[in-house]
Motif scaffolding. Sequence first.
Motif, PDB file in Angstrom:
ATOM      1  N   GLY A 125     -55.236 -29.321 227.842  1.00 46.47           N
ATOM      2  CA  GLY A 125     -56.312 -28.791 228.669  1.00 46.47           C
ATOM      3  C   GLY A 125     -57.556 -28.477 227.854  1.00 46.47           C
ATOM      4  O   GLY A 125     -58.685 -28.769 228.279  1.00 46.47           O
ATOM      5  N   LEU A 126     -57.362 -27.868 226.669  1.00 47.86           N
ATOM      6  CA  LEU A 126     -58.507 -27.556 225.813  1.00 47.86           C
ATOM      7  C   LEU A 126     -59.179 -28.834 225.313  1.00 47.86           C
ATOM      8  O   LEU A 126     -60.418 -28.912 225.252  1.00 47.86           O
ATOM      9  CB  LEU A 126     -58.054 -26.708 224.619  1.00 47.86           C
ATOM     10  N   GLN A 137     -62.133 -30.698 212.285  1.00 49.51           N
ATOM     11  CA  GLN A 137     -60.926 -29.906 212.497  1.00 49.51           C
ATOM     12  C   GLN A 137     -60.805 -29.413 213.938  1.00 49.51           C
ATOM     13  O   GLN A 137     -59.987 -28.549 214.221  1.00 49.51           O
ATOM     14  CB  GLN A 137     -60.931 -28.686 211.556  1.00 49.51           C
ATOM     15  N   TRP A 138     -61.601 -29.966 214.855  1.00 51.14           N
ATOM     16  CA  TRP A 138     -61.607 -29.453 216.216  1.00 51.14           C
ATOM     17  C   TRP A 138     -60.253 -29.642 216.901  1.00 51.14           C
ATOM     18  O   TRP A 138     -59.720 -28.702 217.521  1.00 51.14           O
ATOM     19  CB  TRP A 138     -62.704 -30.135 217.037  1.00 51.14           C
ATOM     20  N   GLU A 139     -59.678 -30.830 216.820  1.00 51.66           N
ATOM     21  CA  GLU A 139     -58.392 -31.076 217.485  1.00 51.66           C
ATOM     22  C   GLU A 139     -57.306 -30.181 216.906  1.00 51.66           C
ATOM     23  O   GLU A 139     -56.515 -29.587 217.648  1.00 51.66           O
ATOM     24  CB  GLU A 139     -58.005 -32.547 217.338  1.00 51.66           C
ATOM     25  N   ASN A 140     -57.265 -30.055 215.580  1.00 52.11           N
ATOM     26  CA  ASN A 140     -56.278 -29.166 214.963  1.00 52.11           C
ATOM     27  C   ASN A 140     -56.501 -27.715 215.378  1.00 52.11           C
ATOM     28  O   ASN A 140     -55.548 -26.968 215.602  1.00 52.11           O
ATOM     29  CB  ASN A 140     -56.360 -29.282 213.437  1.00 52.11           C
ATOM     30  N   ALA A 141     -57.771 -27.316 215.497  1.00 52.01           N
ATOM     31  CA  ALA A 141     -58.069 -25.942 215.913  1.00 52.01           C
ATOM     32  C   ALA A 141     -57.583 -25.683 217.332  1.00 52.01           C
ATOM     33  O   ALA A 141     -57.081 -24.595 217.636  1.00 52.01           O
ATOM     34  CB  ALA A 141     -59.573 -25.681 215.801  1.00 52.01           C
ATOM     35  N   MET A 142     -57.709 -26.662 218.214  1.00 57.72           N
ATOM     36  CA  MET A 142     -57.256 -26.477 219.592  1.00 57.72           C
ATOM     37  C   MET A 142     -55.731 -26.396 219.663  1.00 57.72           C
ATOM     38  O   MET A 142     -55.183 -25.628 220.458  1.00 57.72           O
ATOM     39  CB  MET A 142     -57.774 -27.617 220.475  1.00 57.72           C
ATOM     40  N   ALA A 177     -43.131 -25.472 209.830  1.00 57.87           N
ATOM     41  CA  ALA A 177     -42.064 -25.840 210.767  1.00 57.87           C
ATOM     42  C   ALA A 177     -42.392 -27.130 211.514  1.00 57.87           C
ATOM     43  O   ALA A 177     -41.653 -27.518 212.409  1.00 57.87           O
ATOM     44  CB  ALA A 177     -41.839 -24.711 211.771  1.00 57.87           C
ATOM     45  N   GLY A 178     -43.496 -27.776 211.164  1.00 58.07           N
ATOM     46  CA  GLY A 178     -43.833 -29.058 211.783  1.00 58.07           C
ATOM     47  C   GLY A 178     -44.753 -28.964 212.976  1.00 58.07           C
ATOM     48  O   GLY A 178     -44.983 -29.970 213.654  1.00 58.07           O
ATOM     49  N   ALA A 179     -45.315 -27.772 213.254  1.00 58.43           N
ATOM     50  CA  ALA A 179     -46.220 -27.630 214.395  1.00 58.43           C
ATOM     51  C   ALA A 179     -47.576 -28.229 214.046  1.00 58.43           C
ATOM     52  O   ALA A 179     -48.143 -27.947 212.988  1.00 58.43           O
ATOM     53  CB  ALA A 179     -46.370 -26.160 214.772  1.00 58.43           C
ATOM     54  N   ASN A 180     -48.103 -29.041 214.938  1.00 57.31           N
ATOM     55  CA  ASN A 180     -49.423 -29.609 214.723  1.00 57.31           C
ATOM     56  C   ASN A 180     -50.481 -28.507 214.745  1.00 57.31           C
ATOM     57  O   ASN A 180     -50.343 -27.512 215.439  1.00 57.31           O
ATOM     58  CB  ASN A 180     -49.746 -30.651 215.796  1.00 57.31           C
ATOM     59  N   GLY A 181     -51.545 -28.720 214.002  1.00 58.48           N
ATOM     60  CA  GLY A 181     -52.626 -27.744 214.004  1.00 58.48           C
ATOM     61  C   GLY A 181     -53.143 -27.491 212.608  1.00 58.48           C
ATOM     62  O   GLY A 181     -52.871 -28.252 211.662  1.00 58.48           O
ATOM     63  N   LEU A 182     -53.891 -26.418 212.475  1.00 56.82           N
ATOM     64  CA  LEU A 182     -54.511 -26.093 211.198  1.00 56.82           C
ATOM     65  C   LEU A 182     -53.477 -25.736 210.138  1.00 56.82           C
ATOM     66  O   LEU A 182     -53.672 -26.011 208.948  1.00 56.82           O
ATOM     67  CB  LEU A 182     -55.491 -24.924 211.394  1.00 56.82           C
ATOM     68  N   GLY A 196     -58.501 -23.780 206.318  1.00 60.22           N
ATOM     69  CA  GLY A 196     -58.464 -22.322 206.215  1.00 60.22           C
ATOM     70  C   GLY A 196     -59.693 -21.676 206.824  1.00 60.22           C
ATOM     71  O   GLY A 196     -59.594 -20.644 207.500  1.00 60.22           O
ATOM     72  N   LEU A 197     -60.866 -22.288 206.620  1.00 59.81           N
ATOM     73  CA  LEU A 197     -62.092 -21.750 207.202  1.00 59.81           C
ATOM     74  C   LEU A 197     -62.049 -21.822 208.726  1.00 59.81           C
ATOM     75  O   LEU A 197     -62.516 -20.906 209.415  1.00 59.81           O
ATOM     76  CB  LEU A 197     -63.302 -22.526 206.673  1.00 59.81           C
ATOM     77  N   ALA A 198     -61.467 -22.886 209.261  1.00 51.90           N
ATOM     78  CA  ALA A 198     -61.328 -22.998 210.724  1.00 51.90           C
ATOM     79  C   ALA A 198     -60.423 -21.901 211.274  1.00 51.90           C
ATOM     80  O   ALA A 198     -60.688 -21.340 212.349  1.00 51.90           O
ATOM     81  CB  ALA A 198     -60.787 -24.379 211.093  1.00 51.90           C
ATOM     82  N   VAL A 199     -59.361 -21.564 210.553  1.00 52.95           N
ATOM     83  CA  VAL A 199     -58.484 -20.458 210.971  1.00 52.95           C
ATOM     84  C   VAL A 199     -59.263 -19.149 210.987  1.00 52.95           C
ATOM     85  O   VAL A 199     -59.143 -18.332 211.922  1.00 52.95           O
ATOM     86  CB  VAL A 199     -57.261 -20.344 210.033  1.00 52.95           C
ATOM     87  N   VAL A 200     -60.075 -18.925 209.960  1.00 52.90           N
ATOM     88  CA  VAL A 200     -60.875 -17.701 209.888  1.00 52.90           C
ATOM     89  C   VAL A 200     -61.839 -17.611 211.070  1.00 52.90           C
ATOM     90  O   VAL A 200     -62.002 -16.547 211.692  1.00 52.90           O
ATOM     91  CB  VAL A 200     -61.657 -17.653 208.558  1.00 52.90           C
ATOM     92  N   ILE A 201     -62.480 -18.726 211.418  1.00 53.47           N
ATOM     93  CA  ILE A 201     -63.434 -18.729 212.527  1.00 53.47           C
ATOM     94  C   ILE A 201     -62.728 -18.379 213.838  1.00 53.47           C
ATOM     95  O   ILE A 201     -63.223 -17.551 214.620  1.00 53.47           O
ATOM     96  CB  ILE A 201     -64.128 -20.109 212.632  1.00 53.47           C
ATOM     97  N   LEU A 202     -61.572 -18.980 214.081  1.00 48.82           N
ATOM     98  CA  LEU A 202     -60.810 -18.639 215.286  1.00 48.82           C
ATOM     99  C   LEU A 202     -60.391 -17.173 215.276  1.00 48.82           C
ATOM    100  O   LEU A 202     -60.457 -16.489 216.307  1.00 48.82           O
ATOM    101  CB  LEU A 202     -59.575 -19.532 215.391  1.00 48.82           C
TER     102      LEU A 202
END
Length: 313
Positions: free
Chosen positions: A45-46, A86-91, A230-235, A255-261
């Motif tokens: 959805g995102l 990193q947008w897709e990984n961030a979502m 654990a194999g989860a997609n994302g950042l 890491g910077l994308a994680v900080v922004i979120l």
Amino acid sequence: MNDFYRIPIGSWVATAFDWIKSTFDGALDVISLVVKTLVQGVADGLLAVPAPALIILLALLGWLIRSWQFGAGTLVTLTLIIGMSQWENAMFTLALVVIATLIAVIIGVPLGILAAKSDGFSAVIRPILDFMQTMPSLVYLIPAVTFFAVGFVPGVFATVLFALPPGVRFTELGIRGVDAETVEAGHAFGSTPGKILRGIQLPLAMPTILAGINQVIMLALSMAVIAGMAGANGLGKEVVAALATLNIAKGVEAGLAVVILAVFLDRITAALGTPAEYTQSLRSTLARRRSARRTASRSEPQPAAAVASATAN
């Protein structure tokens, strides 16, 4: 000598995990399917919304709840995530955090209410929460992967276990902190315990409960890297891959994308808990304008015909 005195706690726990896996295999499969569907659905959805449109919506949300400066900052920082590819990984990470937070809140808030209502239950659950908060986060991957293999589901499972305690503690703290005289007044008017909880205690404790939810979100985001293991997609998966290959550029960007979120979610949930403090938010501005219009309409002089009619009567 050491073998004689050794207590095989680890072996007992491993046996218990094996028993749970074999006994509740069907239920674990159902949980895995539901959680995977939820996370994938939120992520799809995102990603279905064009990134610029979603960024504008989130920036407007930041302005509505906090301030126009925060909205502008949101616009810039989320655009930076796109610039780092990193947008897709961030979502994917945001979807995992949203589902894990919802599950933790659904479990944690009722447990906190029970702990606030019962001293005995509070005494039982407090050491369990201490254990959950002090256990190293990597350890949660062991039962997670044992029960659910790899992917989003073990990431959500480990994140919920790690992030759950603040939701319980802050809910109990908020309800216990409600003024006793206010509760007694509710009893005096004949309100039932359920009505007092819904009408008095929960509304007054809401700022504290929202502070607990804020902490749940922060801990969930801190588990993003662990979920990647654990194999989860994302950042988190990007950070793990960067660590494995010593790719500094990829690691810094993820890491910077994680900080922004984390900053965005932290500021939004904090503003929800104490809305009166953010006078520059759009909702505060609109509320002041509505109040000013109501005040002006009351102070307007009445028409001459209405005054004459009132005098005649």
